[in-house]
Design an enzyme around this catalytic site. Structure first.
Site, PDB file in Angstrom:
ATOM      1  N   ASP A  24       0.864  -1.187   0.000  1.00  0.00           N
ATOM      2  CA  ASP A  24       0.000   0.000   0.000  1.00  0.00           C
ATOM      3  C   ASP A  24       0.900   1.237   0.000  1.00  0.00           C
ATOM      4  OD1 ASP A  24      -2.750   1.098   2.152  1.00  0.00           O
ATOM      5  OD2 ASP A  24      -1.515   2.191   0.704  1.00  0.00           O
ATOM      6  N   ILE A  25       0.788   2.063  -0.999  1.00  0.00           N
ATOM      7  CA  ILE A  25       1.684   3.223  -1.147  1.00  0.00           C
ATOM      8  C   ILE A  25       1.574   4.176   0.039  1.00  0.00           C
ATOM      9  CG2 ILE A  25       0.100   4.742  -2.420  1.00  0.00           C
ATOM     10  CD1 ILE A  25       2.531   5.395  -4.262  1.00  0.00           C
ATOM     11  N   ASN A  38      -7.465  12.152 -11.288  1.00  0.00           N
ATOM     12  CA  ASN A  38      -8.194  12.510 -12.510  1.00  0.00           C
ATOM     13  C   ASN A  38      -7.935  13.985 -12.793  1.00  0.00           C
ATOM     14  OD1 ASN A  38     -10.281  14.093 -10.977  1.00  0.00           O
ATOM     15  ND2 ASN A  38     -10.689  12.044 -10.166  1.00  0.00           N
ATOM     16  N   GLY A  46      -9.691   3.669  -5.843  1.00  0.00           N
ATOM     17  CA  GLY A  46      -8.335   3.151  -6.088  1.00  0.00           C
ATOM     18  C   GLY A  46      -7.283   3.797  -5.216  1.00  0.00           C
ATOM     19  N   ASP A  48      -6.064   6.738  -5.462  1.00  0.00           N
ATOM     20  CA  ASP A  48      -6.412   8.126  -5.119  1.00  0.00           C
ATOM     21  C   ASP A  48      -7.283   8.143  -3.860  1.00  0.00           C
ATOM     22  OD1 ASP A  48      -7.829  10.914  -7.001  1.00  0.00           O
ATOM     23  OD2 ASP A  48      -5.985  10.773  -5.843  1.00  0.00           O
ATOM     24  N   SER A 132      -2.614   4.741 -14.216  1.00  0.00           N
ATOM     25  CA  SER A 132      -3.493   4.352 -15.338  1.00  0.00           C
ATOM     26  C   SER A 132      -3.745   2.855 -15.449  1.00  0.00           C
ATOM     27  CB  SER A 132      -2.939   4.852 -16.693  1.00  0.00           C
ATOM     28  OG  SER A 132      -3.131   6.251 -16.807  1.00  0.00           O
ATOM     29  N   GLY A 134      -5.323   0.860 -13.404  1.00  0.00           N
ATOM     30  CA  GLY A 134      -6.553   0.401 -12.749  1.00  0.00           C
ATOM     31  C   GLY A 134      -7.747   0.735 -13.613  1.00  0.00           C
ATOM     32  N   TYR A 136      -8.337   3.149 -15.339  1.00  0.00           N
ATOM     33  CA  TYR A 136      -8.023   3.790 -16.628  1.00  0.00           C
ATOM     34  C   TYR A 136      -7.585   2.785 -17.690  1.00  0.00           C
ATOM     35  CZ  TYR A 136      -8.679   8.632 -15.093  1.00  0.00           C
ATOM     36  OH  TYR A 136      -9.222   9.836 -14.661  1.00  0.00           O
TER      37      TYR A 136
END
Ligand code: APR
Length: 194
Positions: A24-25, A38, A46, A48, A132, A134, A136
């Site tokens: 996990d970041i 976005n 996600g 974000d 991108s 996920g 995207y």
């Protein structure tokens, strides 16, 4: 689905290092944490969602003041509740297939701009998610090749010192690990740690 974590995979590149991590970041202790945002900087799900949850509501307020960010670009805010970090970098990757064939260029640009913004903010260490890859819809194997080449070049230029690429799922980690091994095989400037 194995719940064992893959061990990190590191490489020396120039005077810096690139480490692939599964996890996990929001747990990473680096100066700049990149989120996959976005263009409206409205927050979302996600990674974000995870970053906004960890940083707290001030992050969204700071995003509102910025007003937005074009696809392929990145902007910095304070990290607020993400106490181990100094900045959150909001990178906007391409929605795959919606950019008149410029998907790859825009994905590279989102990474390149994140590194430039981190350096401009005085951050020498930075953590990326798989931008991108996920909702995207960017094919992750190709995204890995694009991302790692941009990061290699930034490390060779000394733009940053430590890059951590954080993959949430084991399958995603394995794709990036293979891309890093391929990169090490084709250029001696990328030295895998034993
Ligand atoms: N830590 C690290 N990586 C994560 C985490 C996390 N906590 N949560 C999810 N991921 C990974 C996903 O597994 C995926 O590989 O982040 C990668 C990017 O997926 P998304 O978060 O869906 O981002 P993206 O594909 O760029 O879509 C961006 O989704 O959340 C919204 O606001 C965001 O509209 C934007 C869009």
């Amino acid at each position: 689905m194995s719940n064992t974590r893959s061990n990190p995979l590191s490489a020396r590149i120039g005077a810096g290092s690139l480490t692939l991590v599964q996890g996990d970041i929001t747990s990473e202790s680096v100066q700049a944490i990149v989120t996959a945002a976005n263009s409206g900087l409205r927050g979302g799900g996600g990674v974000d969602g995870a970053v906004h949850r960890a940083a707290g509501p001030e992050l969204l307020e700071a995003c509102r003041e910025l007003g937005g960010c074009p696809t392929g670009d990145a902007v910095a805010t304070p990290a607020f509740g993400l106490r181990q970090a100094e900045r959150v970098i909001h990178a906007v990757g391409p929605i795959y297939g919606r950019n008149e064939g410029r998907d790859e260029e825009l994905l590279a640009s989102a990474h390149r701009r994140s590194l430039e913004v981190a350096a401009a903010e005085g951050c020498r260490s930075i953590a990326f998610p798989a931008i991108s890859c996920g909702v995207y819809g960017f094919p992750i194997a190709r995204a890995a090749q694009i991302a790692l080449v941009v990061i290699r070049d930034a490390l060779l230029a000394g733009q940053v010192e430590e890059v951590r690429y954080v993959l949430f799922a084991d399958a995603e980690f394995q794709v990036f690990a293979q891309a890093l091994r391929d990169l090490a095989n084709e250029s001696e400037v990328v030295q895998l740690a034993s």
